[in-house]
Scaffold this active site. Structure first.
Site, short mmCIF file in Angstrom:
data_model
loop_
_atom_site.label_atom_id
_atom_site.label_comp_id
_atom_site.label_asym_id
_atom_site.label_seq_id
_atom_site.Cartn_x
_atom_site.Cartn_y
_atom_site.Cartn_z
N ASP A 63 -3.54 -2.08 -3.93
CA ASP A 63 -2.49 -2.96 -3.72
C ASP A 63 -2.55 -3.78 -2.49
O ASP A 63 -3.40 -2.93 -1.67
CB ASP A 63 -1.17 -2.06 -4.08
CG ASP A 63 -0.01 -3.04 -4.05
OD1 ASP A 63 0.00 -4.16 -4.31
OD2 ASP A 63 1.13 -2.42 -4.09
N SER A 64 -1.80 -4.48 -2.21
CA SER A 64 -1.84 -5.11 -0.86
C SER A 64 -1.00 -4.34 -0.05
O SER A 64 -1.21 -4.27 1.26
CB SER A 64 -0.79 -6.48 -1.03
OG SER A 64 0.48 -6.10 -1.72
N CYS A 93 -0.87 -4.40 -8.42
CA CYS A 93 -0.35 -5.51 -7.85
C CYS A 93 -0.25 -6.57 -8.82
O CYS A 93 -1.30 -7.19 -9.30
CB CYS A 93 -1.05 -5.76 -6.62
SG CYS A 93 -0.38 -7.46 -5.66
N GLU A 122 8.39 -1.36 1.61
CA GLU A 122 7.13 -0.86 2.55
C GLU A 122 8.07 0.06 3.77
O GLU A 122 7.61 0.84 4.16
CB GLU A 122 6.73 -2.06 3.16
CG GLU A 122 5.68 -2.75 2.20
CD GLU A 122 4.31 -2.25 2.38
OE1 GLU A 122 4.01 -1.96 3.27
OE2 GLU A 122 3.59 -2.29 1.37
N CYS A 134 6.91 -6.36 -9.59
CA CYS A 134 6.26 -6.11 -8.50
C CYS A 134 6.03 -4.60 -8.42
O CYS A 134 7.26 -3.90 -8.32
CB CYS A 134 6.77 -6.65 -7.14
SG CYS A 134 6.26 -6.19 -5.44
N HIS A 179 5.96 -2.82 -5.80
CA HIS A 179 6.86 -2.23 -4.85
C HIS A 179 8.29 -1.81 -5.07
O HIS A 179 8.92 -0.97 -4.90
CB HIS A 179 6.93 -3.11 -3.76
CG HIS A 179 5.74 -3.26 -2.57
ND1 HIS A 179 4.70 -3.82 -2.86
CD2 HIS A 179 5.49 -2.85 -1.30
CE1 HIS A 179 3.70 -3.84 -2.02
NE2 HIS A 179 4.29 -3.06 -1.10
#
Length: 263
Positions: free
Chosen positions: A8-9, A72, A150, A181, A183
Site C-alpha cells: 500500500d502507499s 490500495c 496514518e 480506501c 486506510h
C-alpha cells in the site's frame, strides 16, 4: 510455507492484512508501504506505476513471494494490468465495495468515501453503473481522512470535530457508507461515531481475504508462533516508535527501510 506480499502507499493496507491474517495465520506476510510516495491519490499515473512495480518486483524476488495483494484502491485501479503482465504469480487488487452496499441499502442511498483520485476514476463510475444503478450514490474524496488513519497508528487521536465536518454533507441523505480506501477501516469506529446516526459501513477487506484464501488453496489454518512477518517502508525509518508498537500487536516486525531510489 506460503508467502504473501501486501502493498500500500501507507498503513491503510494493514486493515486488509488483518482480515487475511485472521483466516490464514500460518502464512508468512511481508507488508510494504511507500511512504516516500504518499499519498498515491495525488501522484501522476506513470509515477504510481513505476513506484509500485519497483517495490513489488524487488520484494517478490527477495522473499520468493507466492501471491501479491495491492491493498490500495487508487493503485489497484491503475497498476494491476501492468503487474499481472510482468509477474507469474497471482495479484489481487481491491475495489470499493459498491455492490454489497447497494444490496444492503434500504433507502437506495449510499455514500462512497474514498481518495479524491478514486471517486473520480472512470472505473468507479463503471462500478456504480453496473452495481448501483438503482441507488443515489454520493461521493466524498478526502486525503485528510487518509492522514487521520496514518496518524492514529502513530498514537495521534482522530480529530472528531473535523471528521464530523467532512461527513456532514451526507447527513439525512444516506444509510450506507462504502469505505473506498483501505486506510478508512482503521478509523471505522470514529467514522460511525462522527456520523451520529446508525449507518451501514462496508469495506472490501473480508472479500479480499476470501479471495486470497481461495487462490492459495487449501491451507491448514493453525497459528504458528515462529513465523516472522516483515514490514518495509520506502522512506527513512524515523519516529516510528508508536507505529512499530502497533505493528507488533499485529504480529509484524519493526519497519525496515527499502532504501528506495529517487525516480
Amino acid at each position: 510455507m506460503k508467502r504473501v506480499l501486501i502493498f500500500d502507499s501507507g498503513v491503510g493496507g494493514l486493515s486488509v492484512y488483518q482480515e487475511i491474517y485472521a483466516q490464514l495465520p500460518n502464512v508468512q506476510y511481508v507488508y510494504a508501504f511507500d511512504d516516500a510516495g504518499f499519498p498515491y491519490g495525488e501522484l501522476p499515473e506513470t509515477e504510481l506505476i513505476t513506484r509500485t512495480m519497483h517495490i513489488v518486483s524487488l520484494l517478490v524476488e527477495r522473499h520468493n513471494i507466492d501471491l501479491v495483494v495491492i491493498a490500495c484502491n487508487t493503485a489497484s485501479t491503475i497498476v494491476l494490468p501492468t503487474l499481472r503482465s510482468r509477474l507469474t504469480i497471482p495479484v489481487v487488487g481491491v475495489v470499493p465495495a459498491i455492490k454489497p452496499a447497494a444490496l444492503l441499502s434500504e433507502r437506495k442511498a449510499i455514500g462512497l468515501l474514498a481518495t479524491p483520485a478514486t471517486v473520480k476514476r472512470e472505473y468507479t463510475d463503471q462500478l456504480v453503473s453496473q452495481f448501483a444503478s438503482d441507488c443515489d450514490v454520493h461521493r466524498i474524496g478526502s486525503t485528510r481522512l487518509v492522514e487521520m488513519a496514518e496518524a492514529k497508528l502513530r498514537g495521534i487521536a482522530v480529530p472528531m470535530k473535523e471528521l464530523s465536518e467532512i461527513l456532514s454533507p451526507w447527513q439525512d441523505k444516506i444509510d450506507s457508507i462504502v469505505l473506498g480506501c483501505t486506510h478508512f477501516p482503521l478509523i471505522k469506529g470514529e467514522i460511525a461515531d462522527a456520523f451520529g446516526v446508525p449507518v451501514n459501513i462496508i469495506d472490501s477487506g473480508l472479500a479480499i481475504a476470501n479471495r486470497v484464501k481461495a487462490l492459495l488453496g487449501e491451507i491448514e489454518v493453525r497459528r504458528v508462533d515462529n513465523v516472522v512477518n516483515l514490514t518495509y517502508n520506502s522512506a527513512a525509518v524515523n519516529h516510528h516508535a508508536a507505529l512499530n508498537q502497533s505493528l507488533k500487536e499485529m504480529k509484524l516486525e519493526a519497519i525496515q527501510s527499502l532504501n528506495y531510489p529517487k525516480l
